[in-house]
Scaffold this active site. Sequence first.
Site, PDB file in Angstrom:
ATOM      1  N   CYS A  82      -2.045   0.636  10.621  1.00 16.07           N
ATOM      2  CA  CYS A  82      -0.991   1.414  11.279  1.00 16.07           C
ATOM      3  C   CYS A  82      -1.287   1.888  12.693  1.00 16.07           C
ATOM      4  CB  CYS A  82      -0.648   2.619  10.416  1.00 16.07           C
ATOM      5  SG  CYS A  82       0.076   2.132   8.851  1.00 16.07           S
ATOM      6  N   TYR A 104       0.817  -1.211   0.000  1.00 16.63           N
ATOM      7  CA  TYR A 104       0.000   0.000   0.000  1.00 16.63           C
ATOM      8  C   TYR A 104       0.854   1.266   0.000  1.00 16.63           C
ATOM      9  CZ  TYR A 104      -4.257  -2.641   0.644  1.00 16.63           C
ATOM     10  OH  TYR A 104      -5.326  -3.480   0.435  1.00 16.63           O
ATOM     11  N   LEU A 107       1.213   9.178   4.035  1.00 17.62           N
ATOM     12  CA  LEU A 107      -0.025   9.112   3.250  1.00 17.62           C
ATOM     13  C   LEU A 107      -1.115   8.405   4.050  1.00 17.62           C
ATOM     14  CD1 LEU A 107      -0.725   6.022   2.102  1.00 17.62           C
ATOM     15  CD2 LEU A 107       1.151   6.532   0.580  1.00 17.62           C
ATOM     16  N   LYS A 146      -0.960  -0.716  15.617  1.00 20.90           N
ATOM     17  CA  LYS A 146       0.387  -1.306  15.705  1.00 20.90           C
ATOM     18  C   LYS A 146       1.423  -0.249  16.100  1.00 20.90           C
ATOM     19  CE  LYS A 146       2.401  -1.365  11.089  1.00 20.90           C
ATOM     20  NZ  LYS A 146       3.526  -0.459  11.200  1.00 20.90           N
ATOM     21  N   GLU A 181      -4.483   6.010   3.551  1.00 15.12           N
ATOM     22  CA  GLU A 181      -5.176   5.213   2.550  1.00 15.12           C
ATOM     23  C   GLU A 181      -6.523   5.855   2.242  1.00 15.12           C
ATOM     24  OE1 GLU A 181      -5.216   1.004   3.426  1.00 15.12           O
ATOM     25  OE2 GLU A 181      -3.115   1.116   4.033  1.00 15.12           O
TER      26      GLU A 181
HETATM   27  N1  LIG Z   1      -0.576   1.289   4.759  1.00 16.78           N
HETATM   28  C1  LIG Z   1      -0.438   2.554   5.137  1.00 16.78           C
HETATM   29  O1  LIG Z   1      -1.360   3.350   5.078  1.00 16.78           O
HETATM   30  C2  LIG Z   1       0.881   3.041   5.630  1.00 16.78           C
HETATM   31  C3  LIG Z   1       1.102   4.418   5.721  1.00 16.78           C
HETATM   32  C4  LIG Z   1       2.326   4.856   6.157  1.00 16.78           C
HETATM   33  C5  LIG Z   1       3.310   3.947   6.516  1.00 16.78           C
HETATM   34  N2  LIG Z   1       3.072   2.617   6.438  1.00 16.78           N
HETATM   35  C6  LIG Z   1       4.152   1.683   6.771  1.00 16.78           C
HETATM   36  O2  LIG Z   1       4.766   1.276   5.554  1.00 16.78           O
HETATM   37  C7  LIG Z   1       5.222  -0.079   5.663  1.00 16.78           C
HETATM   38  C8  LIG Z   1       4.624  -0.911   4.552  1.00 16.78           C
HETATM   39  O3  LIG Z   1       3.216  -0.903   4.706  1.00 16.78           O
HETATM   40  P1  LIG Z   1       2.256  -1.495   3.595  1.00 16.78           P
HETATM   41  O4  LIG Z   1       0.877  -1.208   4.036  1.00 16.78           O
HETATM   42  O5  LIG Z   1       2.695  -1.051   2.245  1.00 16.78           O
HETATM   43  O6  LIG Z   1       2.590  -3.080   3.755  1.00 16.78           O
HETATM   44  P2  LIG Z   1       2.171  -4.274   2.805  1.00 16.78           P
HETATM   45  O7  LIG Z   1       2.077  -5.472   3.669  1.00 16.78           O
HETATM   46  O8  LIG Z   1       1.010  -3.864   1.944  1.00 16.78           O
HETATM   47  O9  LIG Z   1       3.427  -4.453   1.807  1.00 16.78           O
HETATM   48  C9  LIG Z   1       4.685  -4.893   2.217  1.00 16.78           C
HETATM   49  C10 LIG Z   1       5.277  -5.709   1.074  1.00 16.78           C
HETATM   50  O10 LIG Z   1       6.670  -5.956   1.342  1.00 16.78           O
HETATM   51  C11 LIG Z   1       7.017  -7.166   0.697  1.00 16.78           C
HETATM   52  N3  LIG Z   1       8.334  -7.630   1.167  1.00 16.78           N
HETATM   53  C12 LIG Z   1       8.650  -8.255   2.332  1.00 16.78           C
HETATM   54  N4  LIG Z   1       9.982  -8.505   2.371  1.00 16.78           N
HETATM   55  C13 LIG Z   1      10.513  -8.034   1.212  1.00 16.78           C
HETATM   56  C14 LIG Z   1      11.831  -7.970   0.675  1.00 16.78           C
HETATM   57  N5  LIG Z   1      12.893  -8.425   1.341  1.00 16.78           N
HETATM   58  N6  LIG Z   1      12.009  -7.410  -0.532  1.00 16.78           N
HETATM   59  C15 LIG Z   1      10.973  -6.909  -1.223  1.00 16.78           C
HETATM   60  N7  LIG Z   1       9.702  -6.911  -0.761  1.00 16.78           N
HETATM   61  C16 LIG Z   1       9.474  -7.472   0.446  1.00 16.78           C
HETATM   62  C17 LIG Z   1       5.847  -8.075   1.020  1.00 16.78           C
HETATM   63  O11 LIG Z   1       5.784  -9.165   0.120  1.00 16.78           O
HETATM   64  C18 LIG Z   1       4.659  -7.100   0.874  1.00 16.78           C
HETATM   65  O12 LIG Z   1       4.072  -7.189  -0.425  1.00 16.78           O
HETATM   66  C19 LIG Z   1       4.844  -0.529   7.072  1.00 16.78           C
HETATM   67  O13 LIG Z   1       5.940  -0.345   7.933  1.00 16.78           O
HETATM   68  C20 LIG Z   1       3.728   0.417   7.444  1.00 16.78           C
HETATM   69  O14 LIG Z   1       3.644   0.597   8.838  1.00 16.78           O
HETATM   70  C21 LIG Z   1       1.885   2.150   5.977  1.00 16.78           C
END
Ligand SMILES: NC(=O)c1ccc[n+]([C@@H]2O[C@H](COP(=O)([O-])OP(=O)(O)OC[C@H]3O[C@@H](n4cnc5c(N)ncnc54)[C@H](O)[C@@H]3O)[C@@H](O)[C@H]2O)c1
Length: 459
Positions: free
Chosen positions: A277, A16, A164, A280, A166
């Site tokens: 988020c 995301y 950002l 956690k 969602e």
């Molecule tokens: N979702 C949100 O709204 C949001 C907003 C700000 C920050 N965050 C933070 O951003 C981070 C990612 O969140 P997300 O929602 O995108 O997670 P997500 O679970 O949607 O995506 C994470 C991806 O990382 C991949 N991955 C794992 N190990 C890997 C590696 N070694 N190489 C390449 N890819 C790998 C996984 O397969 C997965 O597809 C988290 O720490 C989250 O707290 C999320």
Amino acid sequence: MSSNYSLSICCLGAGYVGGPTMAMIAAKCPDIKVTVCDPNEARIAAWNSDTLPVYEPGLQQVVESARGRNLFFSTDVKEAIRHSEIIFVSVGTPTKTFGVGAGRAADLKYIESAARMIAEVAEGPKIIVEKSTIPVRTASAMITILQSNSKNGTFQVLSNPEFLAEGTAVEDLENPDRVLIGGEQTPEGLAAIEKVVSIYARWIPRDKILATNLWSSELSKLVANAFLAQRISSINSISALCEATGADVEEVARAIGHDSRIGPKFLKASVGFGGSCFQKDILNLSYLCEHFGLPEVAAYWQSVVTMNDWQKSRFSGRMVSDLFNTVTGKQIGILGFAFKKDTNDTRETPAISVCRDLLSEGAKVYVYDPQVSEVQIRAEVLGTETNPNLVVVKSALEACKGAHGVAVLTEWDEFKTLDFQKIHDDMLKPAFLFDGRNVLPHESLRTIGFRVFAIGKPF
Ligand SMILES: NC(=O)c1ccc[n+]([C@@H]2O[C@H](COP(=O)([O-])OP(=O)(O)OC[C@H]3O[C@@H](n4cnc5c(N)ncnc54)[C@H](O)[C@@H]3O)[C@@H](O)[C@H]2O)c1
């Protein structure tokens, strides 16, 4: 690096955050080659298709404007690392489920394995950018792993947390309130910060790009989410008091929001916050406080999550008590399952606990969400178990037909304009409506004949 591009960057993690943020960089910087890589083959295939794995208004257009030109999605993580000067790390950092800190601390296994993979493959200087939300001082662990395992790579680790939201990701990326970049305060660290600043500065005014030290940047992301979630828990706690006293939580929110020190945003009472988020990150913040010998601070932030849990169970409890203290064998329609509108993300959505509570009371729960698949809803509510009382349907009208009560759990716009007269005609009487988002026209619903419960509203 291909000579057609001025710079090659990549992002580990096509989720995301990784997908939308990198798509925006690629769209704004046609001369920069951007590769988003992830070992998850299905996810990468979806990013390369017409059905993106992430639903966000406007995202399809942003991706299509750059995909194949300077934006690429690949499962070849090592290749992407090898050819990139800047490597963003946007992997998941979920709450630990076992071991020390289980249920509170962040699980950094994906961060660690990403760092080990970068160390293994990297040659020459690389800038590693933490985009994931991580506990403060994670950068020092990354630096140690990188330096201890690399043959001839040299590394600068920066923190560039993503703010950002969602549902409005494209808007937020196009016009962010700020971009935060933390790094070591050494000549090499400052040069690395400037390199990343210069990417964002292509479309974001420089005064909105904040540079700080590493630890401030890492901590600021946790604190920002904690403050946002705290506002929701604060107004939700007041919603209960409003229901008890006859005050109206929307009027209270409007009254206090006019105070410029408080401000009007994020004061909407609801069934509770969700998303991957807030919970956690607060649990992680609270755990960190304990780790650093600050139990009072830990307890203060923990209470934000406790209040949220209470609000969710208060809502389902209210449904049961209004429905004459039993929902056993009764059909309940659930409108909306995503944790907020305009996203297909269901992580920690309040709908999970409301559905589980109702199922445990023996209700037949009919769920409709415009963007969430049946498989996803079943997996969130039931895990690997089966339960014939959970039924996922394809329209709001279907969810409501024959129901004793209906609950709105996501504020999708389409729910505001449903044919409520028809819904009322099709429901058992008295027909109960529980508005967990305060988005429905309550007075006209009452005129139709509904018994309406709304969060923090007088009856
Ligand atoms: N979702 C949100 O709204 C949001 C907003 C700000 C920050 N965050 C933070 O951003 C981070 C990612 O969140 P997300 O929602 O995108 O997670 P997500 O679970 O949607 O995506 C994470 C991806 O990382 C991949 N991955 C794992 N190990 C890997 C590696 N070694 N190489 C390449 N890819 C790998 C996984 O397969 C997965 O597809 C988290 O720490 C989250 O707290 C999320």
